[in-house]
Design a protein around this motif. Structure first.
Motif, PDB file in Angstrom:
ATOM      1  N   GLN A  49       0.659 -11.701   1.798  1.00  0.00           N
ATOM      2  CA  GLN A  49       0.137 -11.057   0.584  1.00  0.00           C
ATOM      3  C   GLN A  49      -1.364 -11.279   0.465  1.00  0.00           C
ATOM      4  N   GLU A  51      -3.445 -11.824   2.933  1.00  0.00           N
ATOM      5  CA  GLU A  51      -4.086 -11.015   3.976  1.00  0.00           C
ATOM      6  C   GLU A  51      -4.153  -9.548   3.563  1.00  0.00           C
ATOM      7  N   LEU A  52      -3.096  -9.055   2.941  1.00  0.00           N
ATOM      8  CA  LEU A  52      -3.101  -7.666   2.468  1.00  0.00           C
ATOM      9  C   LEU A  52      -4.141  -7.462   1.373  1.00  0.00           C
ATOM     10  N   GLU A  53      -4.256  -8.430   0.463  1.00  0.00           N
ATOM     11  CA  GLU A  53      -5.260  -8.327  -0.597  1.00  0.00           C
ATOM     12  C   GLU A  53      -6.666  -8.314  -0.009  1.00  0.00           C
ATOM     13  N   LYS A  54      -6.912  -9.142   0.998  1.00  0.00           N
ATOM     14  CA  LYS A  54      -8.213  -9.157   1.666  1.00  0.00           C
ATOM     15  C   LYS A  54      -8.487  -7.797   2.303  1.00  0.00           C
ATOM     16  N   LEU A  55      -7.483  -7.265   2.953  1.00  0.00           N
ATOM     17  CA  LEU A  55      -7.623  -5.976   3.623  1.00  0.00           C
ATOM     18  C   LEU A  55      -7.948  -4.882   2.607  1.00  0.00           C
ATOM     19  N   TRP A  56      -7.274  -4.889   1.465  1.00  0.00           N
ATOM     20  CA  TRP A  56      -7.508  -3.852   0.446  1.00  0.00           C
ATOM     21  C   TRP A  56      -8.874  -4.004  -0.212  1.00  0.00           C
ATOM     22  N   THR A  57      -9.333  -5.245  -0.385  1.00  0.00           N
ATOM     23  CA  THR A  57     -10.618  -5.439  -1.046  1.00  0.00           C
ATOM     24  C   THR A  57     -11.796  -5.129  -0.096  1.00  0.00           C
ATOM     25  N   THR A  58     -11.597  -5.290   1.195  1.00  0.00           N
ATOM     26  CA  THR A  58     -12.679  -5.005   2.127  1.00  0.00           C
ATOM     27  C   THR A  58     -12.796  -3.527   2.456  1.00  0.00           C
ATOM     28  N   ASN A  59     -11.740  -2.770   2.271  1.00  0.00           N
ATOM     29  CA  ASN A  59     -11.794  -1.330   2.593  1.00  0.00           C
ATOM     30  C   ASN A  59     -12.085  -0.516   1.396  1.00  0.00           C
TER      31      ASN A  59
END
Length: 59
Positions: A49, A51-59
């Protein structure tokens, strides 16, 4: 009751206790294994979760 009956009853009682104790131990180990696996899955889900949050915030 003769001596042989007393000895047989004592050995049977001992066997029953050992069987009971072994069942408790097996249950405890099964429970702890289940809890350990559960905690591993929760940890993995939390990391995923994050890692997914990091991915969503960076894109």
């Amino acid at each position: 009751m003769n001596a042989m009956d007393v000895i047989t009853n004592a050995m049977y009682a001992k066997w029953q206790w050992e069987t009971f104790r072994d069942r408790l131990v097996r249950k405890e180990l099964t429970y702890s294994t289940a809890v350990q696996d559960y905690l591993k899955l929760v940890d993995e889900m939390n990391r995923t979760q994050k890692e997914l949050e990091k991915l969503w915030t960076t894109n």
